[in-house]
Write a protein that holds these residues in place. Structure first.
Motif, PDB file in Angstrom:
ATOM      1  N   ASP A   6       0.863  -1.182   0.000  1.00 60.69           N
ATOM      2  CA  ASP A   6       0.000   0.000   0.000  1.00 60.69           C
ATOM      3  C   ASP A   6       0.907   1.243   0.000  1.00 60.69           C
ATOM      4  N   PRO A   7       0.809   2.130  -1.029  1.00 55.65           N
ATOM      5  CA  PRO A   7       1.724   3.273  -1.091  1.00 55.65           C
ATOM      6  C   PRO A   7       1.459   4.327  -0.020  1.00 55.65           C
ATOM      7  N   VAL A   8       0.301   4.255   0.653  1.00 52.66           N
ATOM      8  CA  VAL A   8      -0.032   5.251   1.665  1.00 52.66           C
ATOM      9  C   VAL A   8       0.524   4.865   3.024  1.00 52.66           C
ATOM     10  N   CYS A   9       0.154   3.677   3.510  1.00 53.71           N
ATOM     11  CA  CYS A   9       0.562   3.274   4.857  1.00 53.71           C
ATOM     12  C   CYS A   9       1.716   2.275   4.867  1.00 53.71           C
ATOM     13  N   CYS A  31      -5.060  -1.117   1.398  1.00 51.87           N
ATOM     14  CA  CYS A  31      -5.621  -1.956   2.449  1.00 51.87           C
ATOM     15  C   CYS A  31      -6.991  -1.459   2.905  1.00 51.87           C
ATOM     16  N   SER A  32      -7.320  -0.185   2.639  1.00 48.29           N
ATOM     17  CA  SER A  32      -8.574   0.380   3.124  1.00 48.29           C
ATOM     18  C   SER A  32      -9.030   1.500   2.210  1.00 48.29           C
ATOM     19  N   GLU A  33     -10.312   1.870   2.346  1.00 44.94           N
ATOM     20  CA  GLU A  33     -10.860   2.993   1.599  1.00 44.94           C
ATOM     21  C   GLU A  33     -10.186   4.294   2.023  1.00 44.94           C
ATOM     22  N   LEU A  34      -9.836   4.404   3.295  1.00 46.61           N
ATOM     23  CA  LEU A  34      -9.133   5.586   3.785  1.00 46.61           C
ATOM     24  C   LEU A  34      -7.843   5.814   3.007  1.00 46.61           C
ATOM     25  N   PHE A  66      -4.070  26.212  16.812  1.00 47.02           N
ATOM     26  CA  PHE A  66      -5.283  25.581  17.320  1.00 47.02           C
ATOM     27  C   PHE A  66      -6.458  25.886  16.390  1.00 47.02           C
ATOM     28  N   THR A  67      -7.190  24.862  16.018  1.00 44.87           N
ATOM     29  CA  THR A  67      -8.342  25.046  15.134  1.00 44.87           C
ATOM     30  C   THR A  67      -9.394  23.989  15.425  1.00 44.87           C
ATOM     31  N   MET A  68     -10.663  24.375  15.397  1.00 43.76           N
ATOM     32  CA  MET A  68     -11.757  23.443  15.675  1.00 43.76           C
ATOM     33  C   MET A  68     -11.867  22.376  14.606  1.00 43.76           C
ATOM     34  N   GLU A  69     -11.480  22.706  13.385  1.00 47.76           N
ATOM     35  CA  GLU A  69     -11.568  21.760  12.278  1.00 47.76           C
ATOM     36  C   GLU A  69     -10.367  21.930  11.371  1.00 47.76           C
ATOM     37  N   ALA A  70     -10.002  20.863  10.676  1.00 50.47           N
ATOM     38  CA  ALA A  70      -8.865  20.913   9.759  1.00 50.47           C
ATOM     39  C   ALA A  70      -9.058  19.869   8.670  1.00 50.47           C
ATOM     40  N   ALA A  71      -9.081  20.317   7.424  1.00 52.38           N
ATOM     41  CA  ALA A  71      -9.215  19.406   6.281  1.00 52.38           C
ATOM     42  C   ALA A  71      -7.835  18.889   5.916  1.00 52.38           C
ATOM     43  N   LEU A  72      -7.469  17.771   6.524  1.00 59.37           N
ATOM     44  CA  LEU A  72      -6.130  17.216   6.352  1.00 59.37           C
ATOM     45  C   LEU A  72      -6.065  16.142   5.286  1.00 59.37           C
ATOM     46  N   ASP A  73      -7.179  15.423   5.095  1.00 57.81           N
ATOM     47  CA  ASP A  73      -7.199  14.281   4.198  1.00 57.81           C
ATOM     48  C   ASP A  73      -8.654  14.054   3.780  1.00 57.81           C
ATOM     49  N   PRO A  74      -8.920  13.800   2.494  1.00 63.06           N
ATOM     50  CA  PRO A  74     -10.308  13.606   2.062  1.00 63.06           C
ATOM     51  C   PRO A  74     -11.031  12.480   2.782  1.00 63.06           C
ATOM     52  N   ALA A  75     -10.292  11.491   3.269  1.00 61.26           N
ATOM     53  CA  ALA A  75     -10.925  10.348   3.917  1.00 61.26           C
ATOM     54  C   ALA A  75     -11.120  10.558   5.411  1.00 61.26           C
ATOM     55  N   MET A  76     -10.693  11.699   5.933  1.00 63.37           N
ATOM     56  CA  MET A  76     -10.824  11.983   7.361  1.00 63.37           C
ATOM     57  C   MET A  76     -11.856  13.092   7.554  1.00 63.37           C
ATOM     58  N   PRO A  77     -12.993  12.812   8.186  1.00 66.09           N
ATOM     59  CA  PRO A  77     -14.072  13.804   8.301  1.00 66.09           C
ATOM     60  C   PRO A  77     -13.843  14.782   9.446  1.00 66.09           C
ATOM     61  N   THR A  78     -12.716  15.477   9.407  1.00 62.53           N
ATOM     62  CA  THR A  78     -12.336  16.391  10.472  1.00 62.53           C
ATOM     63  C   THR A  78     -12.566  17.849  10.088  1.00 62.53           C
ATOM     64  N   GLY A 134      -4.663   4.061   9.085  1.00 61.95           N
ATOM     65  CA  GLY A 134      -3.915   4.506   7.914  1.00 61.95           C
ATOM     66  C   GLY A 134      -2.869   5.529   8.293  1.00 61.95           C
ATOM     67  N   PRO A 135      -3.037   6.787   7.844  1.00 60.38           N
ATOM     68  CA  PRO A 135      -2.013   7.800   8.143  1.00 60.38           C
ATOM     69  C   PRO A 135      -2.073   8.330   9.571  1.00 60.38           C
ATOM     70  N   LEU A 136      -3.070   7.934  10.363  1.00 65.02           N
ATOM     71  CA  LEU A 136      -3.186   8.393  11.745  1.00 65.02           C
ATOM     72  C   LEU A 136      -2.489   7.415  12.695  1.00 65.02           C
ATOM     73  N   ARG A 137      -1.830   7.966  13.708  1.00 59.47           N
ATOM     74  CA  ARG A 137      -1.137   7.148  14.694  1.00 59.47           C
ATOM     75  C   ARG A 137      -1.588   7.548  16.089  1.00 59.47           C
ATOM     76  N   LEU A 138      -2.077   6.603  16.877  1.00 62.63           N
ATOM     77  CA  LEU A 138      -2.498   6.874  18.245  1.00 62.63           C
ATOM     78  C   LEU A 138      -1.265   7.014  19.134  1.00 62.63           C
ATOM     79  N   LEU A 139      -1.177   8.150  19.824  1.00 66.17           N
ATOM     80  CA  LEU A 139      -0.012   8.408  20.670  1.00 66.17           C
ATOM     81  C   LEU A 139      -0.188   7.756  22.050  1.00 66.17           C
ATOM     82  N   PRO A 140       0.896   7.353  22.689  1.00 61.30           N
ATOM     83  CA  PRO A 140       0.810   6.604  23.952  1.00 61.30           C
ATOM     84  C   PRO A 140       0.722   7.508  25.183  1.00 61.30           C
ATOM     85  N   VAL A 141       0.141   8.689  25.046  1.00 60.09           N
ATOM     86  CA  VAL A 141       0.062   9.651  26.147  1.00 60.09           C
ATOM     87  C   VAL A 141      -1.373  10.111  26.285  1.00 60.09           C
ATOM     88  N   THR A 142      -1.860  10.251  27.505  1.00 59.36           N
ATOM     89  CA  THR A 142      -3.192  10.819  27.754  1.00 59.36           C
ATOM     90  C   THR A 142      -3.061  11.944  28.775  1.00 59.36           C
TER      91      THR A 142
END
Length: 613
Positions: A6-9, A31-34, A66-78, A134-142
């Motif tokens: 997969d060329p993305v992930c 591997c995914s639609e994302l 800081f921004t309430m919304e950000a269009a980072l990727d067409p497959a991410m509804p942010t 996909g391109p998102l990574r969950l960070l190990p900090v809360t």
């Protein structure tokens, strides 16, 4: 079974089970639609040769955006619309220019909404279905914060736009959907602009207060500037104020916080600025700061997030010259500058024009100002690129609607948030005028798109009026309202139509950026003189105007409609059909004069010089 990468992930996938896409004569496997949609949005990001990406440590980041919304990727509804698209373009240009920024926003599990229109134009809203990956990574900090007396745990997903120069920029997407949180708290990052005032305030607590705490927990300890993209993030100033004040002290160091904060306002009407009753603030946020401090900073009767941001910022700006003036009139006690918006040149230039610019204007990707040299592009090259972009748009229209449009017919595009002041129906206010224009000049096709907020009934009714007018005019004018306007469709529309139309009610257009996207693809604008168009308009050179430059009198809608029809019938469409060389001259000038200036590289450099340094 044969495998591929997969060329993305970078994951290995079995071709027989993978999702596919065609690009440059070969098939790619995902591997995914994302990942598939991410690739289709910008193939060169994943395939193009670039310098090795640089990983910069958190301590080297000096600016938090800081921004309430950000269009980072067409497959991410942010994102929902212009504010988020601007944020995404800003962060991409910061990555290109290697400006040491970290982005902070929220992750939305159900997005804004997916729009479906029935045959009568009734809007139906459906949750977006996607899974972070996909391109998102969950960070190990809360981190933890308190909402309505409950402890809420916040996690962060990281997305990294990679600049054309190889620079990486971390964007943190905050998320409360964790099993240890109460059900109502897990849902705080489900919907963008959903729920009631309590839900909205809780989200802004997560963004502003949770965002500052997450930066600290991740080691972003050297932030010099906190840039608030509109008032949604203004609560970050309260966390900074708490941090700057010794425990037990009542000597609040307002100046120390003010020196670190920058505020951009996008809203030219008072009703558009978030405000919350203090009883609600106390109930939801608790006693972060004494009430008298909140009232001093955010207004006596209600907590006005814009006033809070203004009072705690060293730099305030609107997003166009006229918008800066309007904002100054709304808030006369503040010094309000203006930095006119832009768009990310590479992201919004269609593939045919990218290839043309690569051949004729080397270096435009890293220096969009060099697009001024488009003035020397040949007529044939410009027209060939436009025909390719238009063909791609009409192919997508056929896929979505099963309607085959005419490649040779003059095509107008109008795609905006569907709300009354955008006046999508102004073009259809006198149908007989369009019919006469078609009879005298030639075929006309009009493409509309845009979502109405789920609670905006007048906006929904406007969509229905457009769809109804399309039915009435179908024998003479082809009109389609395309549902679910999103990044991929926006890129095709702004590149593929022949004319971009914008008809807001003055002075309610803070800036607008869709016409800038069109300009990068040689598409001129016909627009009301408001927002950015006051700066980009040269009559008959970069496009055409509707209405007066001055605001001495209230705009006359019937008069604006008459001017719109007259310019279409007597100037614009005759030029397109009967003087093609003259039309291409306007296209060329649109690129050279407007695309070279109205881009986020120029905008970000202005922020760096005027607000960050």
């Amino acid at each position: 079974m044969i495998s591929a990468k997969d060329p993305v992930c970078g994951m290995t996938v079995f071709r027989e089970q993978a999702m596919t896409a065609a690009y440059e004569g070969r098939t790619w496997y995902f591997c995914s639609e994302l990942c598939r949609r991410s690739f289709l949005a910008d193939p060169e990001r994943y395939l193009g040769a670039r310098e090795p990406s640089e990983i910069v440590s958190p301590s080297a980041r000096r600016i938090a955006y800081f921004t309430m919304e950000a269009a980072l990727d067409p497959a991410m509804p942010t994102y929902s619309g212009g504010l988020g698209v601007l944020a995404g373009d800003t962060l991409r240009s910061c990555a290109d220019l290697k400006i040491p920024v970290v982005g902070v926003s929220l992750l939305y599990w159900k997005g804004y909404f997916e729009q479906k229109l029935d045959e009568w134009g009734n809007q139906q809203e459906h949750p977006v279905t996607w899974e972070p990956g996909g391109p998102l990574r969950l960070l190990p900090v809360t981190v933890s914060l308190t909402i309505e007396g409950r402890t809420v745990v916040v996690q962060a997903w990281q997305y990294e736009p990679v600049g054309v120069t190889g620079g990486r920029l971390p964007v943190l997407l905050l998320d409360t959907n964790r099993p240890e949180n109460a059900p109502e708290d897990r849902e705080l990052t489900f919907w963008l602009y959903g729920g009631d005032e309590r839900y909205r305030l809780a989200q802004e607590i997560v963004l502003g207060i949770g965002g500052v705490r997450m930066l600290q927990a991740l080691g972003y300890t050297e932030i010099d500037r906190f840039h608030m993209n509109e008032g949604h993030a203004a609560l970050l100033t309260l966390q900074l104020l708490r941090d700057a004040t010794p425990v037990g002290s009542t000597e609040w160091d307002f100046a120390a916080v003010r020196r670190r904060c920058v505020f951009t306002t996008h809203t030219p009407v008072p009703a558009g600025h978030d405000q919350f009753a203090y009883d609600l603030v106390r109930c939801v946020m608790g006693d972060l700061l004494p009430l008298e401090v909140l009232q001093m900073l955010g207004g006596r009767d209600r907590l006005n997030m814009t006033l809070l941001g203004f009072n705690m910022s060293t730099h305030i700006n609107g997003v166009a010259k006229r918008h800066g003036e309007v904002s100054q009139e709304m808030f006369p006690g503040y010094a309000i500058d203006s930095i006119t918006n832009g768009i990310h040149s590479v992201a919004w230039t269609s593939e045919p024009f990218r290839q043309l610019y690569d051949r004729a204007i080397p270096g435009w990707r890293t220096d969009p100002f060099s697009l001024r040299y488009a003035i020397s592009l040949s007529n044939q090259d410009i027209w060939d690129a436009h025909v390719q972009a238009k063909t791609r748009l009409l192919d997508e229209v056929r896929r979505r609607t099963q309607r085959q449009l005419n490649l040779d017919a003059f095509t107008i595009g109008f795609a905006r948030r569907a709300t009354l002041y955008k006046r999508a129906d102004l073009l259809l206010s006198a149908p007989h005028e369009l019919i006469e224009t078609v009879k005298q000049v030639g075929a006309l096709q009009i493409l509309f798109a845009g979502k109405a907020h789920p609670k905006d009934e007048p906006g929904k009714e406007m969509i229905r009026r457009v769809v109804q007018a399309a039915k009435q005019l179908e024998r003479d004018v082809t009109i389609l309202y395309l549902d679910n306007y999103e990044l991929l469709l926006a890129r095709l529309m702004t590149a593929g139509v022949d004319l971009w139309l914008n008809t807001p009610q003055r002075p309610l257009e803070a800036s607008g950026t869709s016409g800038m996207k069109a300009a990068h693809n040689g598409v001129p604008s016909l627009s009301v003189l408001d927002g950015w168009w006051l700066e980009g308009h040269i009559e008959g050179v970069t496009g055409w105007s509707i209405g007066s430059r001055t605001m001495a009198q209230k705009p006359d809608q019937p008069e604006e409609a008459r001017e719109l029809y007259q310019k279409l019938r007597w100037t614009i469409m005759p030029m397109y059909y009967r003087s093609r060389d003259h039309w291409i001259d306007v296209m060329r000038q649109t690129i050279a004069l407007n695309a070279s200036f109205f881009n986020t590289h120029r905008m970000v450099q202005q922020y760096a010089a005027n607000a960050y340094v």
